[in-house]
Motif scaffolding. Structure first.
Motif, PDB file in Angstrom:
ATOM      1  N   GLU A 125      -0.191  -5.371   5.583  1.00  0.00           N
ATOM      2  CA  GLU A 125       0.890  -5.147   4.609  1.00  0.00           C
ATOM      3  C   GLU A 125       2.206  -4.813   5.299  1.00  0.00           C
ATOM      4  OE1 GLU A 125       0.081  -2.879   1.131  1.00  0.00           O
ATOM      5  OE2 GLU A 125      -1.911  -3.716   0.897  1.00  0.00           O
ATOM      6  N   ILE A 126       2.113  -4.159   6.454  1.00  0.00           N
ATOM      7  CA  ILE A 126       3.327  -3.904   7.245  1.00  0.00           C
ATOM      8  C   ILE A 126       3.983  -5.235   7.617  1.00  0.00           C
ATOM      9  CG2 ILE A 126       3.972  -3.306   9.624  1.00  0.00           C
ATOM     10  CD1 ILE A 126       2.236  -0.805   9.327  1.00  0.00           C
TER      11      ILE A 126
ATOM     12  N   LEU B   7       2.474  -0.220  15.381  1.00  0.00           N
ATOM     13  CA  LEU B   7       1.968  -1.417  14.694  1.00  0.00           C
ATOM     14  C   LEU B   7       3.124  -2.282  14.184  1.00  0.00           C
ATOM     15  CD1 LEU B   7      -0.959   0.092  12.569  1.00  0.00           C
ATOM     16  CD2 LEU B   7      -1.124  -1.209  14.694  1.00  0.00           C
TER      17      LEU B   7
ATOM     18  N   GLU C 127      -8.627   0.183   4.486  1.00  0.00           N
ATOM     19  CA  GLU C 127      -7.180   0.410   4.342  1.00  0.00           C
ATOM     20  C   GLU C 127      -6.490   0.475   5.702  1.00  0.00           C
ATOM     21  OE1 GLU C 127      -7.326   2.896   0.110  1.00  0.00           O
ATOM     22  OE2 GLU C 127      -7.281   3.965   2.019  1.00  0.00           O
TER      23      GLU C 127
ATOM     24  N   ARG D 266       4.672  -6.436  15.573  1.00  0.00           N
ATOM     25  CA  ARG D 266       4.010  -6.625  14.286  1.00  0.00           C
ATOM     26  C   ARG D 266       3.373  -7.999  14.183  1.00  0.00           C
ATOM     27  NH1 ARG D 266       8.359  -4.925  11.195  1.00  0.00           N
ATOM     28  NH2 ARG D 266       9.126  -7.029  10.886  1.00  0.00           N
TER      29      ARG D 266
ATOM     30  N   MET E  81       0.849  -1.185   0.000  1.00  0.00           N
ATOM     31  CA  MET E  81       0.000   0.000   0.000  1.00  0.00           C
ATOM     32  C   MET E  81       0.890   1.242   0.000  1.00  0.00           C
ATOM     33  SD  MET E  81      -2.711   1.250   2.882  1.00  0.00           S
ATOM     34  CE  MET E  81      -3.598  -0.301   2.823  1.00  0.00           C
TER      35      MET E  81
ATOM     36  N   PHE F  13      -3.026  -3.831  19.205  1.00  0.00           N
ATOM     37  CA  PHE F  13      -3.318  -2.734  20.143  1.00  0.00           C
ATOM     38  C   PHE F  13      -4.673  -2.106  19.831  1.00  0.00           C
ATOM     39  CE2 PHE F  13       1.303  -2.915  20.076  1.00  0.00           C
ATOM     40  CZ  PHE F  13       1.648  -2.756  21.406  1.00  0.00           C
TER      41      PHE F  13
ATOM     42  N   GLN G 240      -5.949  -3.009   6.428  1.00  0.00           N
ATOM     43  CA  GLN G 240      -5.023  -3.564   5.428  1.00  0.00           C
ATOM     44  C   GLN G 240      -3.578  -3.149   5.711  1.00  0.00           C
ATOM     45  OE1 GLN G 240      -6.474  -2.685   1.524  1.00  0.00           O
ATOM     46  NE2 GLN G 240      -4.622  -3.422   0.517  1.00  0.00           N
ATOM     47  N   VAL G 241      -3.398  -1.922   6.185  1.00  0.00           N
ATOM     48  CA  VAL G 241      -2.034  -1.422   6.386  1.00  0.00           C
ATOM     49  C   VAL G 241      -1.296  -2.269   7.437  1.00  0.00           C
ATOM     50  CG1 VAL G 241      -2.509   0.344   8.170  1.00  0.00           C
ATOM     51  CG2 VAL G 241      -0.638   0.673   6.583  1.00  0.00           C
ATOM     52  N   ALA G 242      -2.040  -2.706   8.451  1.00  0.00           N
ATOM     53  CA  ALA G 242      -1.403  -3.535   9.485  1.00  0.00           C
ATOM     54  C   ALA G 242      -0.928  -4.854   8.891  1.00  0.00           C
ATOM     55  CB  ALA G 242      -2.390  -3.785  10.625  1.00  0.00           C
TER      56      ALA G 242
ATOM     57  N   ASN H   7      -7.697   5.854  17.039  1.00  0.00           N
ATOM     58  CA  ASN H   7      -6.370   6.058  16.441  1.00  0.00           C
ATOM     59  C   ASN H   7      -6.259   5.453  15.045  1.00  0.00           C
ATOM     60  OD1 ASN H   7      -4.715   7.643  18.145  1.00  0.00           O
ATOM     61  ND2 ASN H   7      -4.750   5.979  19.629  1.00  0.00           N
ATOM     62  N   LEU H   8      -7.271   5.710  14.248  1.00  0.00           N
ATOM     63  CA  LEU H   8      -7.183   5.268  12.851  1.00  0.00           C
ATOM     64  C   LEU H   8      -6.406   6.326  12.070  1.00  0.00           C
ATOM     65  CD1 LEU H   8     -10.871   4.090  12.356  1.00  0.00           C
ATOM     66  CD2 LEU H   8      -8.879   2.711  12.978  1.00  0.00           C
ATOM     67  N   ILE H   9      -5.746   5.880  11.029  1.00  0.00           N
ATOM     68  CA  ILE H   9      -4.991   6.836  10.201  1.00  0.00           C
ATOM     69  C   ILE H   9      -6.000   7.599   9.337  1.00  0.00           C
ATOM     70  CG2 ILE H   9      -3.252   7.062   8.382  1.00  0.00           C
ATOM     71  CD1 ILE H   9      -1.884   4.592   9.584  1.00  0.00           C
TER      72      ILE H   9
ATOM     73  N   LEU I 187      -6.537   7.102   5.478  1.00  0.00           N
ATOM     74  CA  LEU I 187      -6.853   5.767   4.963  1.00  0.00           C
ATOM     75  C   LEU I 187      -8.312   5.458   5.253  1.00  0.00           C
ATOM     76  CD1 LEU I 187      -3.729   3.708   6.130  1.00  0.00           C
ATOM     77  CD2 LEU I 187      -4.096   4.855   3.947  1.00  0.00           C
ATOM     78  N   THR I 188      -8.955   4.744   4.338  1.00  0.00           N
ATOM     79  CA  THR I 188     -10.341   4.332   4.571  1.00  0.00           C
ATOM     80  C   THR I 188     -10.348   3.234   5.641  1.00  0.00           C
ATOM     81  OG1 THR I 188     -10.204   2.659   2.858  1.00  0.00           O
ATOM     82  CG2 THR I 188     -10.976   4.840   2.182  1.00  0.00           C
TER      83      THR I 188
ATOM     84  N   ARG J 227      -8.325  -3.971  13.098  1.00  0.00           N
ATOM     85  CA  ARG J 227      -6.903  -3.781  12.809  1.00  0.00           C
ATOM     86  C   ARG J 227      -6.039  -4.564  13.809  1.00  0.00           C
ATOM     87  NH1 ARG J 227      -5.061   2.196  13.302  1.00  0.00           N
ATOM     88  NH2 ARG J 227      -5.372   1.709  15.500  1.00  0.00           N
TER      89      ARG J 227
ATOM     90  N   PHE K  11      -6.844   1.341  21.429  1.00  0.00           N
ATOM     91  CA  PHE K  11      -6.640   2.463  22.347  1.00  0.00           C
ATOM     92  C   PHE K  11      -7.972   3.107  22.733  1.00  0.00           C
ATOM     93  CE2 PHE K  11      -3.413   2.135  19.073  1.00  0.00           C
ATOM     94  CZ  PHE K  11      -2.312   1.769  19.823  1.00  0.00           C
TER      95      PHE K  11
END
Lengths: 404, 237
Positions: free
Chosen positions: B120-121, A324, B113, B93, A1, B98, B116-118, B104-106, B109-110, B165, B100
């Protein structure tokens, strides 16, 4: 992404405005280099277009582009009989500033072309035609704002604009006006009636002070007439003579012959260009060069601050990503990609707006391909430098800032 | 608990101390804390502000190293004597989720996403990450909001996305710091029940710091913290 893309997508308006701002800044950097290039190009344009192999000028001077040079108009005749000389055209150049009939100021560098050998057919015309008559015609650079058919008064005569040329300006940025050599000399030597009458009376007074006037009374009569009727007074001087050498002949050999004459100095085409560039143009070049370096620094600092501010906006998100477990490259990618994209879009905007704006500048702004490549490399460097500040901030962000 | 070493308790905390500052400014946030959490167990940490709950959570979450004592997760010693013993980012990872107080969403990003970001990291391929993210949103009942940005979601929906997430990488341990503080009682209880559901269905251990006494019945065990000390909660009569 791709996080950088997604951040931009979410803050699209802000990103576009920032990129346009950076683009305008880069356009100024691009413009500075273009002004320098234009200045150099303008300075050597006439020398290049004239296509002379040798420039013959007054002894111990650097010629008409560097200082005043006066040589007799008959020098051309002497040069034409030198073995290997194909043509020798007189060259006259001077600046005029006159008021046109519509009240506008006309400031132009008048160039005299040695009709009929030189009819100005080498001029890059955008309208009209080259000289078709020996007198009273003018070819003007379009920056002078004249139109074909317009009558321009210079001295006592009117000159009809028969052709419009493009990019024919002097190193000082003034547009050129081409006349035939005789017309140019007439304009250069033009005096008002009263001045002529006073000069003729002065001649008479000088003649009466010497005994020859008493033995040759006709001399006093001639002194009151036109200068051309007095053999002792030569025709008006010219600034230089442009010599073209036969194709099969060695330029250096001709130069060697003419250089041995005690009354002239000889320079090649390249040397003339060198004199042009070493004078005022060189000082302007260094001035603009330094200014350009300053602008690059300012752009770098502004971009760094923008990237830093964009990073500050994302400190919480970066802390979250770290919490994360995101690797550093994910965070660096977010910052570097945005910085590079800002730089790239800014560069594109600079290029695009520049193409529209630069032709509207009063002096030529010439952005060369090599300058564009150099600026692209500089922008990439600035973007990387700018992202370093953001990365430095991101490195300091602790994951527990999410919990704060 | 299924992951990591899978020996002994999922989380084992022994004689944990955490001291901030020194000399006159020294604060002992944790004092000789011992705790063992089994796989699939949901425990609550209660206590007043400044009691040390969040400090304990940060230590177990490998955010701040304890001054003394030892922490093992899934049988692997991860922290001891003022330092971490593993690559914390990699461990977090792969093994820890976590949640909170705020979701604490980015913000750029939808919802999908953000999940998804967690993934893909953690090197999950994009297509698979997308599919799992949608499954998780569906599981938590917010799949219809997948394409919405956090600012377009209600507090409860945001917290559900945050839970999704936290579950993305199938963690062995979920740490939640006052996850219901910003929610009304109904939504707060829904989130707590969600933890119980994922814990029991997915085998993850869940440690929840909370002030909310209204949903304590969902927890397997409840602890109380005071002045950095941990003790089992004794319900008031």
């Amino acid at each position: 992404m791709n996080l950088a893309y997604r951040d931009i997508r979410h803050h699209f308006g802000r990103f576009v405005l920032t990129a346009v701002g950076i683009g305008l800044l880069l356009m100024v950097v691009m413009g500075m280099s273009g002004i320098y290039r234009g200045m150099v190009e303008d300075a050597v344009l006439l020398v290049e277009r004239a296509g002379a192999d040798l420039w013959i000028v007054q002894k111990d001077t650097h010629g008409p582009f560097a200082e005043v040079s006066r040589i007799p108009a008959s020098l051309g005749d002497r040069l034409r009989v030198v073995p290997g000389v194909r043509s020798a055209d007189n060259f006259v150049s001077f600046t005029v500033q006159r008021e046109l009939e519509d009240g506008r100021q006309l400031r132009a560098v008048v160039q005299g072309l040695d009709w009929p050998a030189d009819r100005g057919e080498w001029l890059p015309l955008t309208a009209g035609h080259a000289f078709s008559r020996a007198h009273y015609q003018m070819v003007a650079d379009r920056s002078l704002g004249l139109t074909v058919g317009q009558q321009v008064r210079l001295g006592k005569d009117f000159y009809e604009v028969v052709g419009i040329a493009r990019n024919m300006v002097s190193s000082g940025g003034d547009g050129m006006a081409f006349l035939t050599l005789r017309d140019a000399q007439a304009v250069q030597g033009d005096m008002v009636g009263e001045s002529i009458r006073i000069e003729r009376q002065a001649r008479l007074a000088r003649a009466e002070r010497i005994d020859i006037s008493r033995t040759q009374p006709v001399l006093t009569e001639r002194a009151l007439g036109p200068s051309g009727a007095i053999p002792a007074i030569g025709p008006p001087a010219v600034s230089a003579v442009m010599v073209r050498v036969e194709a099969e002949c060695d330029v250096e050999r001709v130069r060697g012959i003419v250089s041995s004459w005690p009354d002239v100095s000889v320079y090649t085409d390249e040397e003339q260009k060198g004199f042009l560039l070493e004078g005022n143009v060189d000082r302007a070049r260094r001035q603009i060069g330094l200014f350009r370096i300053l602008l690059v620094f300012v752009s770098g600092i502004i971009m760094a601050l923008i990237i830093y501010t964009l990073t500050l906006d994302k400190v919480h998100d970066i802390a979250l990503l770290k919490l994360l477990g995101a690797r550093n490259r994910v965070v660096f990618g977010l910052i570097v990609q945005q910085a590079m994209l800002l730089g790239a879009i800014g560069y594109g905007v600079a290029n695009l707006i520049g193409q529209w704006v630069f032709p509207r500048f009063p002096r030529r702004v010439l952005v060369s391909g090599s300058d564009l490549v150099m600026l692209a490399v500089a922008v990439a460097g600035i973007s990387l430098f700018a992202s370093l500040l953001g990365i430095w901030k991101a490195m300091k962000v602790e994951p527990n800032e999410v919990l704060a | 608990m299924t992951g990591v070493g899978a020996r002994g308790p999922a989380v084992e905390v022994e004689r944990l101390d955490k001291v901030y500052g020194s000399g006159n400014t020294e604060v002992r946030a944790l004092r000789d804390v011992n705790l063992a959490v089994s796989g699939g167990e949901v425990i609550a940490l209660l206590g007043p502000s400044g009691a040390g709950k969040s400090t304990l959570l940060k230590a177990i979450g490998l955010i701040e190293a304890p001054t003394a004592g030892r922490i093992a997760i899934g049988g692997v010693a991860v922290a001891g004597d003022d330092r971490f013993l593993v690559n914390v980012r990699s461990f977090r990872r792969e093994h820890i989720g976590f949640v909170f107080q705020k979701a604490n969403l980015i913000p750029f990003l939808t919802a999908v996403e953000n999940v998804q970001v967690a993934l893909e990291i953690n090197d999950e391929p994009a297509r698979a990450a997308r599919r799992r993210s949608m499954e998780l949103l569906d599981y938590l009942g917010v799949s219809d909001r997948a394409g919405h940005y956090p600012s377009m979601l209600s507090g409860g929906q945001q917290q559900r996305v945050a839970v999704a997430r936290s579950l993305a990488n199938r963690p062995d341990l979920i740490l939640a710091d006052e996850p219901t503080a910003a929610l009304d009682s109904v939504r707060g209880r829904q989130v707590m029940e969600l933890f119980r559901k994922v814990s029991h269905e997915q085998g993850a251990s869940v440690i929840v710091v909370t002030h909310d006494h209204r949903a304590l019945d969902v927890f397997d065990r409840i602890f109380e913290m005071e002045d950095g000390r941990l003790r089992p909660h004794e319900p008031s009569p």
